[in-house]
Design a protein around this motif. Structure first.
Motif, PDB file in Angstrom:
ATOM      1  N   HIS A 232      -8.712   1.388  -1.881  1.00 22.27           N
ATOM      2  CA  HIS A 232      -9.219   1.310  -3.315  1.00 22.27           C
ATOM      3  C   HIS A 232      -8.626   1.459  -4.324  1.00 22.27           C
ATOM      4  CE1 HIS A 232     -13.559   0.120  -5.183  1.00 22.27           C
ATOM      5  NE2 HIS A 232     -12.101  -0.837  -5.685  1.00 22.27           N
TER       6      HIS A 232
ATOM      7  N   ARG B  50      -4.876  -4.485   1.207  1.00 21.75           N
ATOM      8  CA  ARG B  50      -4.862  -4.434   2.746  1.00 21.75           C
ATOM      9  C   ARG B  50      -3.979  -3.836   3.288  1.00 21.75           C
ATOM     10  NH1 ARG B  50      -9.987  -4.885   3.681  1.00 21.75           N
ATOM     11  NH2 ARG B  50     -11.084  -6.430   2.379  1.00 21.75           N
TER      12      ARG B  50
ATOM     13  N   CYS C 261       0.920  -1.701   0.197  1.00 21.39           N
ATOM     14  CA  CYS C 261       0.340  -0.365  -0.138  1.00 21.39           C
ATOM     15  C   CYS C 261       0.839   1.209   0.236  1.00 21.39           C
ATOM     16  CB  CYS C 261      -1.133  -0.099   1.256  1.00 21.39           C
ATOM     17  SG  CYS C 261      -2.070  -1.427   1.062  1.00 21.39           S
TER      18      CYS C 261
ATOM     19  N   ARG D 112      -8.066  -3.913  -4.098  1.00 14.71           N
ATOM     20  CA  ARG D 112      -8.032  -3.436  -2.929  1.00 14.71           C
ATOM     21  C   ARG D 112      -7.168  -4.127  -1.966  1.00 14.71           C
ATOM     22  NH1 ARG D 112     -13.750  -3.882  -0.071  1.00 14.71           N
ATOM     23  NH2 ARG D 112     -15.055  -2.050  -0.814  1.00 14.71           N
TER      24      ARG D 112
ATOM     25  N   TYR E 193      -7.622  -0.506   3.965  1.00 20.28           N
ATOM     26  CA  TYR E 193      -7.111  -0.543   2.644  1.00 20.28           C
ATOM     27  C   TYR E 193      -7.062   0.895   1.988  1.00 20.28           C
ATOM     28  CZ  TYR E 193     -12.208  -0.460   1.947  1.00 20.28           C
ATOM     29  OH  TYR E 193     -14.199  -0.245   1.873  1.00 20.28           O
TER      30      TYR E 193
END
Length: 91
Positions: free
Chosen positions: A60, A84, A23, A82, A58
């Motif tokens: 998106h 996480r 992420c 997505r 998360y």
């Protein structure tokens, strides 16, 4: 292979690349670019990546691909995924 099938093939490759990132890496990449071009089988494709949601759990992310031709490119092939966030980052 139809134009849409070609776009879908490129989209799958870009989805795989983006969804394999952490992420933090996705967020960092999106700070510097979210629209770029790729070449596949000697053809140029436009890719647009957009952060749709940034929740505590998360990210998106949407990825869209087209070849820049009108009117077909008005509706690019797209999909979202997505990412996480790591539990230790949520504290």
């Amino acid at each position: 292979m139809s134009r849409r099938e070609e776009w879908r093939k490129v989209l799958q490759g870009e989805l795989s690349r983006w969804s394999s990132m952490s992420c933090n890496d996705v967020r960092a990449e999106l700070r510097t670019r979210n629209v770029y071009e790729v070449v596949a089988e000697s053809k140029l494709y436009q890719v647009e990546v957009e952060l749709l949601e940034d929740t505590p759990e998360y990210l998106h992310v949407s990825v869209a691909v087209d070849d820049g031709s009108l009117p077909a490119s008005i509706r690019p092939e797209s999909e979202s995924f997505r990412c996480r966030k790591a539990k230790e980052l949520q504290r």
